[in-house]
Enzyme design. Structure first.
Site, short mmCIF file in Angstrom:
data_model
loop_
_atom_site.label_atom_id
_atom_site.label_comp_id
_atom_site.label_asym_id
_atom_site.label_seq_id
_atom_site.Cartn_x
_atom_site.Cartn_y
_atom_site.Cartn_z
N HIS A 140 -110.23 71.25 29.04
CA HIS A 140 -108.55 70.87 28.35
C HIS A 140 -108.83 69.29 27.96
CE1 HIS A 140 -104.18 70.01 27.06
NE2 HIS A 140 -104.76 70.23 26.42
N ASN A 153 -118.62 61.94 10.51
CA ASN A 153 -118.28 62.54 11.55
C ASN A 153 -116.65 62.91 11.96
OD1 ASN A 153 -120.55 60.89 12.58
ND2 ASN A 153 -120.06 58.93 11.32
#
Length: 132
Positions: free
Chosen positions: A20, A123
């Site tokens: 996470h 990106n």
């Protein structure tokens, strides 16, 4: 042979290792790769594979909580701007930062997937969510 998800063993390995909030970058062929960050280079030729091909493939196999893009894409890459809007509408938190900040943050990524993309500011930094 693996049937579902990524066939690229390096991408599959990195996705499986994400926890996470860990981050993964999908980059055009011009983004500098920081020292010490793994680079998974899938580029074959100019624009092959493209940024969106790789992004779509990763999104199909990876729970994303947050995505970070360079704010300069607003002026220089309409296709990236369109994808930002799509991701935001699909409940992915989206942040836009100056390109220099983006490059600094890419130093914290577990890996950078380098595509053959040649359009400007194509990106993204993807931050891992949780599936439960």
């Amino acid at each position: 042979m693996k049937k579902l998800g990524h066939l690229n063993r390096d991408i599959a390995r990195v996705l499986a290792s994400m926890g996470h909030t860990d981050s993964l970058v999908i980059a055009d062929c011009g983004l500098p790769i920081p020292e010490g960050v793994e680079c998974i280079d899938v580029s074959l030729a100019l624009n092959v594979p493209g940024f969106f091909d790789v992004l779509d493939s990763v999104l199909a196999d990876f729970k994303v909580e947050r995505a970070v893009f360079a704010s300069e894409s607003a002026e220089h890459n309409a296709a990236v701007v369109e994808r930002i809007a799509q991701m935001a509408s699909s409940k992915i938190e989206v942040e836009q930062v100056p390109h220099e900040t983006f490059k600094q943050r890419s130093r914290e990524a577990k890996a950078i997937i380098r595509t053959g993309e040649c359009s400007p500011y194509a990106n993204v930094i993807l931050h891992s969510g949780v599936i439960f």
